[in-house]
Scaffold this active site. Structure first.
Site, PDB file in Angstrom:
ATOM      1  N   TYR D  49     -22.508 105.695  65.434  1.00 52.52           N
ATOM      2  CA  TYR D  49     -21.722 106.549  66.149  1.00 52.52           C
ATOM      3  C   TYR D  49     -22.171 107.989  65.787  1.00 52.52           C
ATOM      4  O   TYR D  49     -22.230 107.929  64.370  1.00 52.52           O
ATOM      5  CB  TYR D  49     -20.116 106.597  66.157  1.00 52.52           C
ATOM      6  CG  TYR D  49     -19.416 105.105  66.721  1.00 52.52           C
ATOM      7  CD1 TYR D  49     -19.538 103.984  66.352  1.00 52.52           C
ATOM      8  CD2 TYR D  49     -18.707 105.545  67.977  1.00 52.52           C
ATOM      9  CE1 TYR D  49     -19.230 102.758  66.918  1.00 52.52           C
ATOM     10  CE2 TYR D  49     -18.397 104.361  68.657  1.00 52.52           C
ATOM     11  CZ  TYR D  49     -18.429 102.960  68.228  1.00 52.52           C
ATOM     12  OH  TYR D  49     -18.121 102.145  68.770  1.00 52.52           O
ATOM     13  N   GLU D  50     -22.267 108.862  66.403  1.00 53.91           N
ATOM     14  CA  GLU D  50     -22.964 110.245  66.020  1.00 53.91           C
ATOM     15  C   GLU D  50     -22.026 110.814  64.904  1.00 53.91           C
ATOM     16  O   GLU D  50     -22.472 111.779  64.210  1.00 53.91           O
ATOM     17  CB  GLU D  50     -23.253 111.099  67.044  1.00 53.91           C
ATOM     18  CG  GLU D  50     -22.027 111.779  67.964  1.00 53.91           C
ATOM     19  CD  GLU D  50     -22.241 112.507  69.014  1.00 53.91           C
ATOM     20  OE1 GLU D  50     -23.504 112.237  69.446  1.00 53.91           O
ATOM     21  OE2 GLU D  50     -21.371 113.131  69.385  1.00 53.91           O
TER      22      GLU D  50
END
Lengths: 285, 256, 285, 256
Positions: D49-50
């Site tokens: 996930y960023e």
């Protein structure tokens, strides 16, 4: 995916003649055992990259494995010169050695850019420095907003990076802690990466969430080699063998004493020899 | 109290360090001077080693730039790319320490090659390491170096790191905003940078040292300031702290 | 050197009308309490920077503190739009709002370059993207080695960065752990930095050597504000108040309900109110 | 077994994920699909996930991109600049997931503005976030999106992130080496990218859905592949895992 393999197989399957290879470690965690295996397998025409090439590069050079070295500080820390490096560079023995020389800032930025998949790194550096005049790989760009001239160097993208680390877990993820140097960047910049570790543990549940961990899928091979950083050190496992660094100078000063030492301590032994060379600080070791 | 020239040099170098300095410390003499300052008049000084250790307070002097002791006693330890990007290039260091094989009167330094040219040197030295960017990124540069004609030369063989350039004016010409070499501490004297010509000028001579000795150990025509003082001899606190530090260091390294 | 001060003094002494200011936090550790203090002190003409402006920027904008916003994703995560941001941008209420819009990659690189003291960041980005045509601060450079065209953006150098963190020690060093976002970069890129923390502990002896720690001398002010990230969260202290994020949408949808909420929950209270808004997960809290 | 169109969409999206993929996961539908894949046929898939969480294995679905659960179950959590530099731009992601407010037949996406022009939009959306670089740095892009005429348009109002460009040929023209959008999963069907024209072509229709329905919910002239198959209905294992995941998620979020 990571394979737990022998050191012999890890080197045989990932290091090839003519490769560009980085054995990184900033004083701490230098992958000596892996370097010795490269020597035993008589790899040839290697281009070696490292910010601080020390004795292991002296040994690789003296044994004729190396065509070129890219570096920013090539000495025996606190002791003096690398005798085999100088003999190769100044006298061409056992074979001529090319060099490409940078500053630490340039190399650190170049590894960072390599890990980031960029073709070059930019930084504020080499201002008035002589290297910029003799190394054609030091160029510049102009900032498109301020017009400032910034130094540019090509990113480092080794064929293979080899590092030593404290631990792997059963999944093959690797933990590095303490002085972490440029190892993460060197691994992520490389096409293939080999890691030797002191210990394999079940899991990293007790590890800090932001610790320097390399996931298993970023690595080609993980090998347990206890003491594998000697005479460098592994925080939490054993201290730096400063006496050995000092002892190396007379050994390396003559070609004959060097070759004889290499025969006895590298060619005639295997990675298992490393565990007996260090004094483990941890009672449980 | 008796003391050696090296002790005088270390104490004199340490005195220049201020309590609020952030120092980029090299191994050897700079490391001894910085830690002596920390153990005497500058307890809050921040010491940073290029191995990534920030705010380190070693109990014994490190032998290498990355000894475990540095990490164990640091506020935090960062990766080397971060060290050079955020901390050095980021302009957070007030004082950088440098030494060299050769030095000229403008504080230009050579740690690369001696004799011949770059591609065919007579002696190949280890190289610059962090020096090229330390020289231009730190607020100012303190040099600590034993004085000798071989090291203190009219013309260095290679410009590893920029001092004030070949004419004393190169920093401005290149747009470098930091001060550069401002102080040179040797085993004989202290030299400071002339604000106009940017040459080193002797401003303080260590007790018992003559001007003749300084001239004899310098490869350029030495300039003395109009007012030259005598360096105060190391006092009991300074010598005590330095010797205790050296003893702890020797004991720790012998134990390894 | 760091000063332990009140939140009121920290903001009064470091945030001025017209400043460029970053209140950073990537979902985690958003400095709500500090943002509310800025509103109470009626700072004006601020340029706000943040990758992911959320409710706290909606509140600052709705209260008229903001002239311009530089951002890469401006929404209520998992819920929808920022109503006050849209009202300001689309209708000029309570005052017109300028924007400068980037991608996450651009902002992350721009903070990194700011921390590194560089005038610009380069990266492989904005390929074929519409923003490159409408934002004059998206330019390019050519790699001097490969000729590849790389995107360039100006580095971010805020006048002030404000973050929330888990802990400070007595010396004023600050520990951030878990999802650390761009907070370290935002602090090091700024002229002045303010940190609110959950807790002040004696020392960091039990902290991992490579944890994200900001030394005290990089900060202007450290303030303990328990619960100061609510409705965001602080790992190890309390969870994200997802219900509040959902509840915000109807509150912010009308100017009147927004103003009334701000009066009751920001203007009429102080930072002490935050501790009662969260459920501390740690028994010792 | 009965199932909803959203369940069909999630299951169909999950099936495309391979066990050795490294996925850059967005919140919402992509997160559900990726975790469903992990809980069924792809136990070793790496989810990133960023917010910086790498190799995360959340027990419940996160509500935001940076929920604590993502960090608590990750192999490691890195700073956001590192995430975008080393992991995304470094070319380590095999599949990126994107959704949008508007999409065209070449997989170009708009999440920036609707109506008017960029500087004077009718509706200002949150913006691109990571999308512009996700679109070009990941090995390929899977799009998951409910089908409607409002969202599936002939011309998007703003090119937030590049698919195959306005003509299908822009990636090559710009020197982009990654594949771009290769698969679009909706609540009605699966479309794949024609290797020649780079347009989306319907290759699989979900059970009970008609071609008419697909046409009615698409703003461009829909193309169907020569061989269109029926998407296998969600099986018991898939539905069971998805529903259990959703139940755990609802319970966890209600408890907050």
């Amino acid at each position: 995916m990571t394979k737990f393999v022998s050191l012999k197989d890890a080197i045989a399957e990932n290091v090839f003649d003519g490769d560009v290879i980085a054995l990184e470690g900033f004083t701490h965690l230098i992958p000596y055992a892996a370097g010795h295996e490269i020597i035993r397998q008589q790899k040839k025409d290697l281009t070696l990259i490292r910010m601080t090439p020390d004795l292991i590069y002296d040994q690789l050079i003296g044994m004729g494995c190396v065509k070129k070295m890219i570096f920013s500080w090539g000495g025996n820390p606190g002791v003096g010169s690398l005798r085999r490096f100088r003999d190769a560079y100044e006298n061409g023995w056992p074979r001529p050695l090319e060099i490409e020389e940078h500053s630490h800032a340039a190399m650190a930025n170049a590894y960072e850019a390599g890990a980031a998949g960029l073709p070059c790194a930019i930084f504020r550096g080499y201002l008035g420095a002589g290297l910029a005049e003799v190394n054609p790989n030091i160029r510049s760009i102009e900032c498109p907003f301020t017009g400032e001239k910034l130094a540019a160097v090509p990113s480092i993208r080794p064929d293979v990076t080899v590092i030593h680390a404290q631990k792997a877990n059963r999944n093959g993820d690797v933990l590095i802690e303490g002085i972490v140097g440029v190892q993460k960047e060197a691994v992520l910049a490389a096409k293939r990466a080999i890691v030797t570790v002191e210990e394999i543990v079940d899991n990293f549940d007790d590890v800090h969430p932001n610790a320097c961990v390399l996931p298993s899928w970023t690595l080609k091979a993980v090998v347990q080699v206890r003491g594998g950083a000697h005479p460098s050190y592994a925080k939490g496992y054993y201290d730096r063998d400063n006496a050995f660094y000092k002892a190396w100078d007379p050994i390396a000063s003559e070609r004959e004493s060097f070759q004889s030492w290499m025969q006895d301590n590298v060619l005639n032994v295997g990675p298992d020899a490393f565990a007996s060379r260090v004094a483990f600080t941890n009672a449980e070791q | 109290m008796n003391y050696t020239p090296t002790e005088m040099m270390t104490v004199a170098a340490a005195r220049a360090i201020r309590n609020d300095d952030v120092c980029f410390v090299g191994i050897g003499m700079p490391s001894a001077a910085c830690n002596l300052a920390r153990l005497t008049h500058a307890p809050d000084v921040t010491l940073i080693y290029e191995s990534g250790t920030i705010g380190t307070k070693p109990d014994v002097l490190p032998l290498s730039i990355g000894d475990g002791e540095l990490c164990d006693t640091a506020v935090t330890t960062v990766a080397v790319p971060e060290m050079f990007r955020y901390w050095l290039q980021g302009g957070r260091i007030s004082v950088g320490f440098l030494g060299a094989a050769q030095l000229d009167k403008f504080g230009n330094l050579n740690t690369t090659v001696v004799g011949g040219d770059y591609h065919h040197p007579k002696v190949r030295l280890p190289g610059g390491g962090g020096a090229p960017e330390i020289a231009t990124s730190c607020g100012e540069i303190f040099i600590v170096m034993k004085q000798s004609k071989r090291g203190f030369v009219e013309n260095i063989d290679f410009m590893t790191s920029l001092g004030h350039g070949k004419t004393g004016k190169e920093r401005e010409a290149l747009g470098v905003k930091t001060k550069g070499p401002s102080r040179l501490t040797t085993d004989l004297c202290i030299m400071e940078t002339d604000p106009d010509t940017r040459e080193f000028v002797v401003t303080s001579i260590h007790p018992g040292v003559t001007r003749e000795q300084i001239r004899d150990n310098t490869g350029w025509a030495v300039r003395f300031a109009e007012q030259v003082v005598e360096t105060p001899a190391p006092n009991e606190i300074e010598l005590g702290a330095l010797r205790a530090l050296n003893e702890r260091t020797a004991r720790a390294h012998a134990g390894q």
